[in-house]
Design an enzyme around this catalytic site. Structure first.
Site, short mmCIF file in Angstrom:
data_model
loop_
_atom_site.label_atom_id
_atom_site.label_comp_id
_atom_site.label_asym_id
_atom_site.label_seq_id
_atom_site.Cartn_x
_atom_site.Cartn_y
_atom_site.Cartn_z
N HIS A 14 0.86 -1.21 0.00
CA HIS A 14 0.00 0.00 0.00
C HIS A 14 0.88 1.24 0.00
O HIS A 14 1.43 1.62 1.03
CB HIS A 14 -0.90 0.00 1.24
N HIS A 16 1.37 5.46 -1.74
CA HIS A 16 0.93 6.60 -2.55
C HIS A 16 2.20 7.20 -3.15
O HIS A 16 3.04 7.70 -2.40
CB HIS A 16 0.21 7.64 -1.70
N LEU A 17 2.32 7.13 -4.47
CA LEU A 17 3.54 7.63 -5.11
C LEU A 17 3.36 9.02 -5.71
O LEU A 17 4.32 9.64 -6.13
CB LEU A 17 4.02 6.66 -6.19
N ARG A 18 2.09 9.47 -5.79
CA ARG A 18 1.77 10.79 -6.38
C ARG A 18 2.16 10.83 -7.86
O ARG A 18 2.35 9.81 -8.49
CB ARG A 18 2.44 11.94 -5.59
N ASN A 42 -5.46 7.26 -6.02
CA ASN A 42 -6.20 8.49 -5.63
C ASN A 42 -5.46 9.75 -6.05
O ASN A 42 -5.14 10.62 -5.24
CB ASN A 42 -6.50 8.50 -4.13
N LYS A 103 -9.55 -0.35 -5.82
CA LYS A 103 -9.61 0.29 -4.51
C LYS A 103 -10.97 0.92 -4.29
O LYS A 103 -11.47 1.68 -5.13
CB LYS A 103 -8.52 1.38 -4.44
N HIS A 140 -10.69 1.05 1.85
CA HIS A 140 -10.49 2.06 2.89
C HIS A 140 -11.70 1.95 3.80
O HIS A 140 -12.80 2.36 3.42
CB HIS A 140 -10.37 3.46 2.29
N HIS A 178 -4.81 -0.73 5.98
CA HIS A 178 -4.35 0.08 7.12
C HIS A 178 -5.28 0.02 8.32
O HIS A 178 -5.86 1.03 8.72
CB HIS A 178 -4.08 1.54 6.70
N ASP A 251 1.19 2.54 3.62
CA ASP A 251 0.35 3.71 3.38
C ASP A 251 1.19 4.99 3.37
O ASP A 251 0.72 6.05 3.78
CB ASP A 251 -0.79 3.81 4.41
N HIS A 255 3.09 14.47 1.65
CA HIS A 255 2.51 15.80 1.40
C HIS A 255 3.61 16.82 1.71
O HIS A 255 4.37 16.63 2.67
CB HIS A 255 1.33 16.08 2.34
N ALA A 267 -4.02 14.90 5.45
CA ALA A 267 -3.83 13.60 6.11
C ALA A 267 -2.78 12.80 5.34
O ALA A 267 -2.84 12.72 4.11
CB ALA A 267 -5.14 12.83 6.13
O1 DOR Z 1 -3.68 9.61 5.58
C1 DOR Z 1 -4.00 9.27 4.45
N1 DOR Z 1 -3.44 9.83 3.36
N2 DOR Z 1 -4.95 8.35 4.30
C2 DOR Z 1 -5.46 8.04 3.10
O2 DOR Z 1 -6.34 7.21 3.04
C3 DOR Z 1 -5.01 8.75 1.88
C4 DOR Z 1 -3.67 9.29 2.06
C5 DOR Z 1 -3.23 10.27 1.00
O3 DOR Z 1 -3.43 9.98 -0.18
O4 DOR Z 1 -2.66 11.30 1.34
ZN ZN Z 2 -3.57 4.93 1.52
#
Ligand code: DOR
Ligand code: ZN
Length: 348
Positions: A14, A16-18, A42, A103, A140, A178, A251, A255, A267
């Site tokens: 899991h 997030h690579l952006r 996402n 997802k 999620h 998660h 996860d 950011h 988040a």
């Molecule tokens: O804290 C989080 N950040 N939870 C998520 O489900 C998404 C993620 C994000 O993409 O920043």
């Molecule tokens: Zn996530």
């Protein structure tokens, strides 16, 4: 005392690579440690069809080339489900190998979930098709009802949605992503062979005090939010127990520092740079180093029906200090454990 730990090369189930410049800055941190990673869809806009996912995969591979990192890294892509997702699109993309899972974000549950599913009943035709073809659904697991307290949203999701989903579609293969509560840990333990869970390093290390005591600490904020101490202890117990349907999923959710340290901070915790070191510390503290390889390298492939990786990684019992911030191709990001010293170091 164990001073060296060699494991089969692990995977992160899991991440997030952006996209864009930041992608190039963050992906080497995951590729350095893991052979494969499940990449979340996402983005803005979200990855809702096979063509989009395929193009995103190509951008990840290009970013890896430029970063001169582990050339053997394989991103495992996922499709973002919406109310409008067509069963045929899902089945075709899966059969073609474009994505390995889909997802489910309940609409407005978290970052980038505005286009998520408003009512799970609407996507039952998609879920039925996924069950028939053996394609995993990644969930999620939080309700979005404004009347439900944020600390209860996962437990209420189990009662309102997850239990029914599993009963209605027992053949569907589900990863409860998660997990953050004792309720979710018990749910997964008591569920059948088609239900598994991932656990992040932060939910093994911190409880909600880390976020709120002595000042508000945005870098400890993610969703689902960290809960009370007894939940953290239940998660540690499950992760280190040797139970086969739980596996590593960081996860990692980068950011920019200024978007976290804001009146309405985003988040997400960027834990990729020291992920294995962070998990190894937990397994060591729990006297369970002998079970780390199953969690990190074996249980995930077994659930996803993929081969385990060739090759190994090695950690040594040596202090490693996590920097206060990391420059990710021009964006400063504060990593999990910033300024702390961990007791294990990855040497490859
Ligand atoms: O804290 C989080 N950040 N939870 C998520 O489900 C998404 C993620 C994000 O993409 O920043
Ligand atoms: Zn996530």
């Amino acid at each position: 005392m164990t001073t060296t730990l060699t494991l089969r090369r692990p995977d992160d189930w899991h991440v997030h690579l952006r996209d864009g410049a930041i992608l190039q800055g963050v992906v080497p941190h995951t590729a350095r440690q893991f052979a494969r990673a499940i990449v979340m869809p996402n983005l803005n806009p979200p990855m809702t069809d096979a063509a989009g996912v395929s193009a995103y995969r190509a951008r990840i591979m290009a970013a890896l080339d430029q970063g001169a990192s582990n050339p053997a890294f394989t991103p495992l892509m996922t499709l973002y489900l919406t109310d409008a997702t067509a069963p045929d699109e899902v089945a075709r993309g899966y059969a073609d190998g474009v994505f390995v899972a889909a997802k489910l974000y309940p609409a407005h549950a978290t970052t980038g979930s505005a286009h998520g599913v408003t009512d799970i009943a609407r996507i039952y035709p998609v879920l039925e098709r996924m069950a028939a073809i053996g394609m995993p659904l990644l969930v999620h697991g939080e309700v979005t009802d404004s009347h439900v307290d944020i600390f209860d949203r996962e437990a209420v999701f189990i009662d309102r949605t997850m239990t029914r989903l599993i009963a209605d579609l027992p053949e569907l293969r589900v990863v409860f992503e998660h997990i953050t509560t004792a309720e979710a840990a018990a749910f997964v333990e008591n569920a059948g062979p088609n239900v598994a869970a991932t656990i992040t390093p932060q939910h093994l290390h911190i409880n909600r005090n880390a976020m709120l005591v002595g000042g508000i600490r945005p870098h400890a904020y993610c969703l689902p939010v960290a809960k009370r101490e007894h939940h953290r202890l239940a998660l540690r117990k499950l992760a280190t127990s040797g139970f086969s349907r739980v596996f590593l999923g960081t996860d990692t959710a980068p950011h920019a520092r200024h978007l976290k340290e804001a009146a309405c901070g985003c988040a997400g915790i960027f834990n990729a740079p020291f992920a294995l070191e962070s998990y190894a510390t937990v397994f060591d503290e729990e006297g369970a180093l002998d079970r780390f390889e199953a969690f990190a390298s074996l249980n995930g492939p077994a659930f996803y029906r993929l081969p385990v990786n060739e090759g190994t990684v090695t950690l040594v019992r040596e202090p490693v200090t996590v920097p206060d911030a990391i420059d990710c191709n021009g964006t400063m990001i504060v990593p999990f454990h910033a300024g702390e010293t961990l007791g294990w170091r990855l040497i490859q």
